[in-house]
Design a protein around this motif. Sequence first.
Motif, PDB file in Angstrom:
ATOM      1  N   VAL A  35       0.884  -1.165   0.000  1.00  0.00           N
ATOM      2  CA  VAL A  35       0.000   0.000   0.000  1.00  0.00           C
ATOM      3  C   VAL A  35       0.918   1.210   0.000  1.00  0.00           C
ATOM      4  O   VAL A  35       1.760   1.366   0.884  1.00  0.00           O
ATOM      5  CB  VAL A  35      -0.925   0.014   1.236  1.00  0.00           C
ATOM      6  N   ALA A  36       0.802   2.026  -1.037  1.00  0.00           N
ATOM      7  CA  ALA A  36       1.735   3.143  -1.210  1.00  0.00           C
ATOM      8  C   ALA A  36       1.015   4.483  -1.080  1.00  0.00           C
ATOM      9  O   ALA A  36      -0.163   4.605  -1.433  1.00  0.00           O
ATOM     10  CB  ALA A  36       2.401   3.041  -2.577  1.00  0.00           C
ATOM     11  N   SER A  37       1.745   5.479  -0.557  1.00  0.00           N
ATOM     12  CA  SER A  37       1.191   6.828  -0.421  1.00  0.00           C
ATOM     13  C   SER A  37       1.433   7.609  -1.701  1.00  0.00           C
ATOM     14  O   SER A  37       2.514   7.557  -2.274  1.00  0.00           O
ATOM     15  CB  SER A  37       1.866   7.548   0.746  1.00  0.00           C
ATOM     16  N   LEU A  38       0.420   8.345  -2.110  1.00  0.00           N
ATOM     17  CA  LEU A  38       0.459   9.038  -3.398  1.00  0.00           C
ATOM     18  C   LEU A  38       0.875  10.494  -3.253  1.00  0.00           C
ATOM     19  O   LEU A  38       0.432  11.184  -2.339  1.00  0.00           O
ATOM     20  CB  LEU A  38      -0.926   8.949  -4.045  1.00  0.00           C
ATOM     21  N   ASP A  39       1.722  10.959  -4.174  1.00  0.00           N
ATOM     22  CA  ASP A  39       2.120  12.370  -4.201  1.00  0.00           C
ATOM     23  C   ASP A  39       1.143  13.205  -5.010  1.00  0.00           C
ATOM     24  O   ASP A  39       1.036  14.420  -4.820  1.00  0.00           O
ATOM     25  CB  ASP A  39       3.512  12.507  -4.821  1.00  0.00           C
ATOM     26  N   LEU A  40       0.477  12.554  -5.978  1.00  0.00           N
ATOM     27  CA  LEU A  40      -0.410  13.296  -6.876  1.00  0.00           C
ATOM     28  C   LEU A  40      -1.472  12.353  -7.437  1.00  0.00           C
ATOM     29  O   LEU A  40      -1.175  11.209  -7.764  1.00  0.00           O
ATOM     30  CB  LEU A  40       0.408  13.897  -8.035  1.00  0.00           C
ATOM     31  N   THR A  41      -2.690  12.859  -7.523  1.00  0.00           N
ATOM     32  CA  THR A  41      -3.776  12.127  -8.186  1.00  0.00           C
ATOM     33  C   THR A  41      -4.445  13.110  -9.144  1.00  0.00           C
ATOM     34  O   THR A  41      -4.513  14.307  -8.862  1.00  0.00           O
ATOM     35  CB  THR A  41      -4.813  11.634  -7.157  1.00  0.00           C
ATOM     36  N   TYR A  42      -4.892  12.616 -10.287  1.00  0.00           N
ATOM     37  CA  TYR A  42      -5.573  13.532 -11.226  1.00  0.00           C
ATOM     38  C   TYR A  42      -6.594  12.799 -12.075  1.00  0.00           C
ATOM     39  O   TYR A  42      -6.472  11.610 -12.323  1.00  0.00           O
ATOM     40  CB  TYR A  42      -4.570  14.293 -12.080  1.00  0.00           C
ATOM     41  N   SER A  43      -7.613  13.548 -12.468  1.00  0.00           N
ATOM     42  CA  SER A  43      -8.715  12.983 -13.255  1.00  0.00           C
ATOM     43  C   SER A  43      -9.098  13.940 -14.374  1.00  0.00           C
ATOM     44  O   SER A  43      -8.798  15.126 -14.309  1.00  0.00           O
ATOM     45  CB  SER A  43      -9.969  12.797 -12.406  1.00  0.00           C
ATOM     46  N   HIS A  44      -9.827  13.395 -15.342  1.00  0.00           N
ATOM     47  CA  HIS A  44     -10.305  14.244 -16.435  1.00  0.00           C
ATOM     48  C   HIS A  44     -11.805  14.072 -16.631  1.00  0.00           C
ATOM     49  O   HIS A  44     -12.464  13.328 -15.904  1.00  0.00           O
ATOM     50  CB  HIS A  44      -9.526  13.959 -17.710  1.00  0.00           C
ATOM     51  N   ASP A  45     -12.297  14.773 -17.644  1.00  0.00           N
ATOM     52  CA  ASP A  45     -13.735  14.834 -17.905  1.00  0.00           C
ATOM     53  C   ASP A  45     -14.224  13.730 -18.825  1.00  0.00           C
ATOM     54  O   ASP A  45     -15.388  13.701 -19.186  1.00  0.00           O
ATOM     55  CB  ASP A  45     -14.064  16.203 -18.530  1.00  0.00           C
ATOM     56  N   GLY A  46     -13.350  12.813 -19.231  1.00  0.00           N
ATOM     57  CA  GLY A  46     -13.698  11.903 -20.324  1.00  0.00           C
ATOM     58  C   GLY A  46     -14.354  10.606 -19.935  1.00  0.00           C
ATOM     59  O   GLY A  46     -14.980   9.982 -20.790  1.00  0.00           O
ATOM     60  N   ASN A  47     -14.206  10.138 -18.723  1.00  0.00           N
ATOM     61  CA  ASN A  47     -14.730   8.825 -18.381  1.00  0.00           C
ATOM     62  C   ASN A  47     -15.933   8.898 -17.448  1.00  0.00           C
ATOM     63  O   ASN A  47     -16.045   9.805 -16.640  1.00  0.00           O
ATOM     64  CB  ASN A  47     -13.634   7.968 -17.741  1.00  0.00           C
TER      65      ASN A  47
END
Lengths: 419, 166
Positions: free
Chosen positions: A26-38
Amino acid sequence: MAGKTIAEKILSAKSGQDARAGDIVVASLDLTYSHDGNRPLAMELLESMGTAKVWDPAKYILFLDHHPSPNAVSAAAHTKLRAFARAQGVQLYEMGDGISHVVLPERGHIAPGDLAIGSDSHSCTGGALAAFTTGVGSTDMAAAMATGQLWMRVPETILVRCTGILPRGVGAKDLALAIAGHIGADGANYAAIEFAGPTIDALSMDGRFTLTNLAIEMGAKAGLIGTDAVTEAWLDGRLKRPWSHLNADPDAVYAQIVDIDAATLTPRIALPHNVDKVVAIEDLVRTKVHQVVIGTCNAARSSDLAEAARILEGKHIAPGVRLIVTPSSRDTMVASMQSGVLATLVQAGAVIATPGCSGCAGGCHFAVPDVGENIVSTANRNFKGRLGNAESFIYLASPATAAASALTGWITDPREYAA
Amino acid sequence: MNIAGRAHCFGDDINTDYIIASKYKTASLDPRDLTRHLMEDIDPGFGQRVRPGDILVAGKNFGCGSSREGAPLVIKAAGIGVVVAPSFARIFFRNAINIGLPVFICDTAGISTGDDLAFDLEAGTGRNLATGATIQAAPLPKVMINIVRDGGLAAHIRKHKTFQLA
């Protein structure tokens, strides 16, 4: 104890344990991102995770890149995403700001050693900065937004060692396609790929992003390149936080080593309808072209557009051919305006589209071809129906091949035109 | 949980654009509206022919391409009980488990369209009733079994607040 690959180093640091290929962490995330397409949007699933708030608003970024020409459904999604961004205090890149995978490194959101996930398969692009960036679906993203973490299997790594300097008229896209043809559409499934060797050392960052962007088309979870002076020069002025160089250990253990001789490489084409159906341009039968797209997160950065402009300068595309150019980001568009590259392309007959995903997938409602038409594209996918018409044929190529093909109206070897 | 149904066979490298074309991503927000377009570009009419309980059988690298969760969601909305393939693209595989679409990694070479198949999802075993052959699924990592048992990733996170690896 054996040394570590780039993937093992990053996942060790982010999980706080000695992570080796095959381990589940289980890893800690530095960045998450999403878009409008799905659909569903990740934000629509956040509450199903038992929370209303993103774990760290500074570490989640939204992009309106997939629908720069929205229909009513995507316009409604845009409104929802803008409202979510305001309510949660997260950054949102608007229509026309560009494609997430291009904008994130350009605007200094990704540092070497980072662990990032995007709800888009081409999230592997950021690996050119020695960051572990990978794609997930909306539910994994929502879980990450809620917890700041993701479970991951530490991947084995395939080392792609490239020697020799690319010949004139042969670029990073040709190299990427040659590697995809060699490894195949699932040859790197569940694995990471490290691209290394003198050829990679000599590549610009634009070229390196083209290479890592195509890693998913070989099934890879991540496409990684170690840092060097080229990385350092490119990050200078972009990345505002301290960072350290990151490379694999010399005694790292690889699942497989693939050697590629770049010095003898010729332009490559991926034939419809598979990215790994790659041929040398000299082996291609004479093929008429109806539409050319220079765009997408694969190869529409400033140097890609400049390469096309060098071939098209003072000339005009063939009658009956459409040339669509989609700069991959606002920064790319501004730089290409200031350098005169866009003027050259427009004078040569190009249509310039809004920075974003236009010209890649049919869901963008743009550049949809007619039945029976052939398209040459700098994109990363040529699946049947990808551009919204299952009866059309997409050939993937470099920006130089795309430009030369627009000029003649046939798929054309750019080495005859390369300056 | 037991599933029995008729096999529909597809080839290698079936990508998410083939499962549900990009142009339909904004056609509707309800996966049930999109089931008639399932596999449309490579097998027109499949979306109308498929029946609840049917089983989708494929070659290697099923679900390659984009990260769209619509792909497993539309398969699930069509009532398909399980997808079986010798390998899955990793994003699709995670998505399927996360949303509760059963997936089986197993050899599919001996299965033909129209064969009646029966699966015990919990045991990871199946049977081709047409040929009498038994089918054994590759085991899932423990974390995925935990997610499946909790009823999907959302329920898993609500319950544990994190991922349960053990």
